[in-house]
Structures are given as C-alpha cells and as structure tokens.
Design an enzyme around this catalytic site. Structure first.
Site, PDB file in Angstrom:
ATOM      1  N   ASP A 132       0.827  -1.159  -0.097  1.00  0.00           N
ATOM      2  CA  ASP A 132      -0.165  -0.004   0.022  1.00  0.00           C
ATOM      3  C   ASP A 132       0.689   1.295   0.045  1.00  0.00           C
ATOM      4  OD1 ASP A 132      -2.324  -1.653   0.057  1.00  0.00           O
ATOM      5  OD2 ASP A 132      -2.399  -1.422   2.185  1.00  0.00           O
ATOM      6  N   ASP A 190      -8.639   0.580  10.995  1.00  0.00           N
ATOM      7  CA  ASP A 190      -7.446   1.328  11.022  1.00  0.00           C
ATOM      8  C   ASP A 190      -7.439   2.987  10.706  1.00  0.00           C
ATOM      9  OD1 ASP A 190      -5.507  -0.164  12.186  1.00  0.00           O
ATOM     10  OD2 ASP A 190      -4.401  -0.698  10.302  1.00  0.00           O
ATOM     11  N   SER A 208      -1.448  -9.439   3.194  1.00  0.00           N
ATOM     12  CA  SER A 208      -1.100  -8.158   3.879  1.00  0.00           C
ATOM     13  C   SER A 208      -1.036  -8.473   5.231  1.00  0.00           C
ATOM     14  CB  SER A 208      -2.741  -7.525   4.029  1.00  0.00           C
ATOM     15  OG  SER A 208      -2.695  -6.246   4.666  1.00  0.00           O
ATOM     16  N   ARG A 242      -1.261   1.722  16.535  1.00  0.00           N
ATOM     17  CA  ARG A 242      -1.539   3.001  15.621  1.00  0.00           C
ATOM     18  C   ARG A 242      -1.578   4.044  16.392  1.00  0.00           C
ATOM     19  NH1 ARG A 242      -0.190  -0.381  11.894  1.00  0.00           N
ATOM     20  NH2 ARG A 242      -1.551  -1.435  10.440  1.00  0.00           N
TER      21      ARG A 242
END
Length: 251
Positions: free
Chosen positions: A18, A127, A179, A98
């Site tokens: 990504d 996310d 992923s 995160r």
C-alpha cells in the site's frame, strides 16, 4: 481539501504494498508534492532493513525511522494488558500500535511544516479511524489524505499492477501477496488462502510462521520461566531485572 495548497506530505510508510505505491500516487495526484516517509519502529525488526533506499527510489525526499518501542510498550501494551482490554474476543495487537505511530507522524509533520499527513489504511476498516482520531487529537487542523478513499484501485492485484507500471520495487509477489502487520507484540496476516476459513493452516510451509515454529518443529522438552510483576508490570525474568520491552523481546 484544496489540492493546490498541498506541497509537502508526511506519509506513514511501512514499505509494504500500500504505502509503496502511495508515494508515486501522491506525486501524480497532488501536484508533484514532496513526500516525506515516516516509519514508526514498533518492533517490526527486519522489515526496516533497506527501507530508506526503497523510499528514496520510489520518490520520497527522505525517510524518518522513529524508535517508538519504549513508548509502545510502556504506554500502550502494558496499560491495555492491565485493563484486560480485548476487541470482539481477541487480544489487541495491531490496534494499540496505531495511536503510538500516529503521534510520531504528527511530530514529524509539525517539525517539517507539512501541509498534510497521509496513511495507507483502507476506507472500510478500523485502522483509518485509529490513525485519524489520533492525528486529529495531536494536530486538529492537519489535513489527512487517505488514498483508498480516493483512487480507483480496488484490490491488491491492481496495486501490484500499479507498482509494476511505475517500477516500484516490492518484497512480495502475486503468490505471497498477504497483507501483514508486525510489531514486537504480534504479527497478523490477511489475504489469499487465509480468506477461506475452511483452509487448513500451512504451518509447515517455509516462511508461513515468522515469530514461532510449528508444533512438529518445537523442542520435545518444555522450557520453564519465572516472571516477577510490580503493580501488573513485568519487572524480572528468571530473577533478572529487565524492562518490560526487554522481557517481550526475549520471549
């Protein structure tokens, strides 16, 4: 957002599929803006190797690698363990890294006088919320660019097509196109055969397990350890005083 005002963007950069293609995409769609890549080291170890060369080759002007491991352990992992925090019956791993990473992104964005912060989260998952709420907490007026909410790309195969067309180097191919998210606390996978829960896990497949081994390859004899805790925080391993981060690394 007035794209004409976006001259410098700080990108949350992992070097994965990504974020690798986001660098040329930003330059194509945001007036050839300067892209500053920022990678938050939360314990992903070998995934950081060669990251600067890759980021620069893909079009970034520079790469920051922030050592967030102490902050991550002391202010995110340990408190959530003390609280017994879970999400839909599974333990936290990706999610509590995160806000730690987002805080680092904001610090660099403010230092560099960036016009926006960009992330590679999909437009349908949790996310994006984790990143954006944290960014808005530390920089309420900072614009956020989320390419997955803008571009026409609809799959990881199409991302690979884009990478190949723009000569973006990738560590994966169409057969290993998982992923993954790795930190010192856990490693999560999604994609390919994992999307069908009826498939048997391929524990013996080379490279399938990165943080452990299959039961068939585990030692026949058990290993016993002792942990000492102080107010719910691990402080000793086998009688030796260590930081919580050191204990996690050892494990």
């Amino acid at each position: 957002m007035d794209k004409s005002k976006i001259k410098k963007v700080v990108l949350a950069y992992s070097g994965g599929l990504d974020t690798s293609i986001i660098i040329p995409w930003l330059k194509e769609n945001y007036n050839n803006c300067e892209v500053i890549a920022v990678s938050g080291n939360v314990g992903q170890a070998d995934e950081l190797e060669g990251l600067e060369e890759k980021a620069l080759k893909t079009g970034a002007s520079k790469l920051y690698v922030l050592d967030l491991t102490d902050d991550y352990v002391d202010n995110y992992i340990i408190p959530t363990m003390q609280a017994g925090a879970v999400y839909e019956e599974y333990l936290l791993g990706t999610s509590h890294a995160r806000p730690c990473i987002a805080k680092g992104l904001v610090e660099i964005a403010l230092k560099e006088n960036a016009d926006a912060i960009c992330h590679g989260c999909t437009g349908k998952g949790n996310d994006q919320v984790r990143f954006e709420l944290a960014i808005k907490h530390f920089a309420p007026n900072m614009p956020i660019i989320a390419p997955w909410r803008e571009w026409d790309i609809k799959s990881r195969d199409e991302e690979i097509d884009y990478a190949e067309a723009h000569n973006v180097p990738l560590k994966i191919n169409r057969e290993t196109n998982y992923s993954k998210d790795k930190n010192l606390w856990h490693l999560s996978h999604e994609g390919l055969d994992l999307e069908d829960t009826g498939n048997e896990p391929q524990y013996e497949k080379p490279g399938f397990l990165e943080m452990g081994v299959s039961p068939l390859k585990a030692p026949d004899e058990p290993t016993y350890i002792t942990l000492d805790f102080d107010q719910g925080k691990p402080v000793k391993l086998n009688g030796e005083a260590m930081s919580a981060k050191e204990i996690i690394w050892w494990a």
